[in-house]
Design an enzyme around this catalytic site. Structure first.
Site, mmCIF file in Angstrom:
data_model
loop_
_atom_site.group_PDB
_atom_site.id
_atom_site.type_symbol
_atom_site.label_atom_id
_atom_site.label_comp_id
_atom_site.label_asym_id
_atom_site.label_seq_id
_atom_site.Cartn_x
_atom_site.Cartn_y
_atom_site.Cartn_z
ATOM 1 N N HIS A 30 0.723 -1.292 0.085
ATOM 2 C CA HIS A 30 0.048 0.016 0.035
ATOM 3 C C HIS A 30 0.837 1.230 -0.089
ATOM 4 O O HIS A 30 0.589 1.954 0.703
ATOM 5 C CB HIS A 30 -1.167 0.023 1.174
ATOM 6 C CG HIS A 30 -2.106 -1.074 1.274
ATOM 7 N ND1 HIS A 30 -2.465 -1.553 0.044
ATOM 8 C CD2 HIS A 30 -2.799 -1.798 2.229
ATOM 9 C CE1 HIS A 30 -3.364 -2.712 0.272
ATOM 10 N NE2 HIS A 30 -3.383 -2.663 1.609
ATOM 11 N N GLU A 77 -11.615 -4.661 -2.510
ATOM 12 C CA GLU A 77 -10.826 -3.562 -2.891
ATOM 13 C C GLU A 77 -10.645 -3.694 -4.355
ATOM 14 O O GLU A 77 -9.727 -4.677 -4.731
ATOM 15 C CB GLU A 77 -9.171 -3.690 -2.327
ATOM 16 C CG GLU A 77 -9.465 -3.698 -0.596
ATOM 17 C CD GLU A 77 -8.121 -4.125 0.075
ATOM 18 O OE1 GLU A 77 -6.979 -3.477 -0.490
ATOM 19 O OE2 GLU A 77 -8.287 -5.013 0.769
ATOM 20 N N HIS A 96 -9.931 1.289 0.822
ATOM 21 C CA HIS A 96 -9.522 0.165 1.694
ATOM 22 C C HIS A 96 -10.556 0.163 2.802
ATOM 23 O O HIS A 96 -10.073 -0.141 3.958
ATOM 24 C CB HIS A 96 -8.107 0.263 2.246
ATOM 25 C CG HIS A 96 -7.707 -1.201 2.857
ATOM 26 N ND1 HIS A 96 -8.205 -1.666 3.906
ATOM 27 C CD2 HIS A 96 -6.671 -2.108 2.337
ATOM 28 C CE1 HIS A 96 -7.698 -2.645 4.349
ATOM 29 N NE2 HIS A 96 -6.475 -3.012 3.316
#
Length: 378
Positions: A128, A342, A202
């Site tokens: 991420h 996601e 998220h």
């Protein structure tokens, strides 16, 4: 009543309203970071009682309030009551992730013959954005609008070399809530050098209401994907597209999440400590958002459909929630208390030429549009 509780109570008490516009937007201060940067919160309200609260820190979807089949509203997102929770105990709750959502093996990729090294925030991967990604930046609020669609536009500039990524990237995230309570999230970005970009939200959902005692594993899930990307022991895709037929990864027909969650006969479940896998959507990349997943809580009747223009969706069943995080209203979050869906390019795509490319070039902007469509079943 303390400030946190009062704020949440006000959000949960939302009822349909009348006025010149069918959807309304409002803005308020949400606190400051240690360095003095101001953070704001924008609330979008639809006439049917659906509302969304967005923080400029991390361009974060802090709350999504949805009525159940009896009209009772509840916040269906795991997270924190205030800014301090997101700063002091980050866990990606509802944040915008980037530059690259999900994992890149070893934090390494090559572009036009040049190797790049990203920070490792997992033992074997950059996850991420590598530890200080888009989720830990204060985004600028560009506009806040009411109307038939209520919206907020946020922007952020990531300089060349930021976290090891090439190119100066100018990114925007637009949250839009329409009269029916559909929340659209549009991610856009430009670059002045070839780079890789993969942005998503998220949010971690419990449609029974965040912190509900039953958790989210009795939710019923559908994912229109005939294949998924299996992982190795470090949660990195092997590069294979494996058929879901005959496995616990087959969600082509609606199925209770808990039914396959503990099936240790499948090595993929062992690797992920449950579900933490990317599904290759049958629709592939599309110009308009298409269905990526449908999630339903039979008890409350709340239904969430996730739509996207991207080719994959990561299904994560909250496997790493271990009871150490105290979230909204003092709720302790444990394994299985929420589900993330996601939409994205595939994890580690820069290192797998067979996957849809995450490359973005100057003059060819990045765009990903996703939708959270909420409703109720009877």
């Amino acid at each position: 009543m303390n400030t946190k509780a009062a704020s949440l109570a006000a959000l949960l008490a939302l009822v349909p309203f009348s006025g010149a516009h069918a959807a309304q937007a409002s803005q308020e201060a949400a606190g400051s970071l240690a360095d003095g940067q101001k953070v704001v919160a924008v609330t979008l309200k639809a006439a049917n009682g659906v509302s969304a609260r967005i923080l400029s820190y991390g361009a974060t979807l802090q709350a999504l309030v949805v009525p159940d089949r009896a009209g009772k509203p509840a916040d269906v997102l795991l997270g924190y009551d205030d800014l301090a929770g997101y700063v002091d105990h980050p866990n990606y709750f509802g944040v915008t992730v980037g530059r690259y959502a999900n994992r890149i093996a070893g934090g390494k990729f090559t572009l036009d013959g040049k190797a790049y090294q990203l920070p490792l925030n997992e033992k074997a991967a950059s996850l991420h954005g590598g530890g200080k990604g888009f989720d830990k930046q204060v985004w600028q609020v560009v506009s806040v609008k009411s109307g038939a669609v209520a919206s907020v536009v946020l922007s952020h500039v990531s300089p060349d070399g930021d976290a090891g990524y090439p190119g100066t990237v100018k990114a925007t995230v637009t949250y839009s809530l329409d009269e029916a309570g559909n929340l659209t999230i549009a991610f856009e970005a430009t670059t002045d050098k070839p780079t890789i970009i993969n942005m998503t939200n998220h949010a971690i959902f419990n449609l029974a209401g965040e912190g509900s005692s039953q958790g989210a594993m009795d939710h019923v899930l559908t994912i229109p994907a005939k294949a998924f990307t299996p992982i190795d022991a470090t949660l990195i895709p092997t590069g294979e597209l494996r058929p879901v037929a005959g496995t616990v990864f087959d969600f082509t027909q609606a199925r209770r999440v808990a039914d396959g969650l503990r099936d240790g006969r499948d090595q993929q479940i062992v690797y992920g400590r449950g579900y933490d896998h990317n599904f290759a959507l049958d629709k592939g990349v599309t110009a308009q958002p298409g269905l990526a997943a449908r999630l339903e809580d039979p008890a409350s009747g709340r239904v969430l459909e996730v739509l996207t223009t991207e080719p994959g969706v990561q299904f994560y069943a909250g496997n790493f929630l271990d009871g150490t995080l105290v979230g909204k209203q003092g709720h302790l979050y444990r394994m299985g208390d929420g589900i993330a869906l996601e939409p994205q390019k595939f994890p580690d795509a820069p290192n797998h030429p067979s996957f849809v490319s995450a490359r973005v070039d100057p003059g060819k902007p990045y765009r990903h549009v996703m939708v959270y469509r909420v409703s109720t079943s009877r």
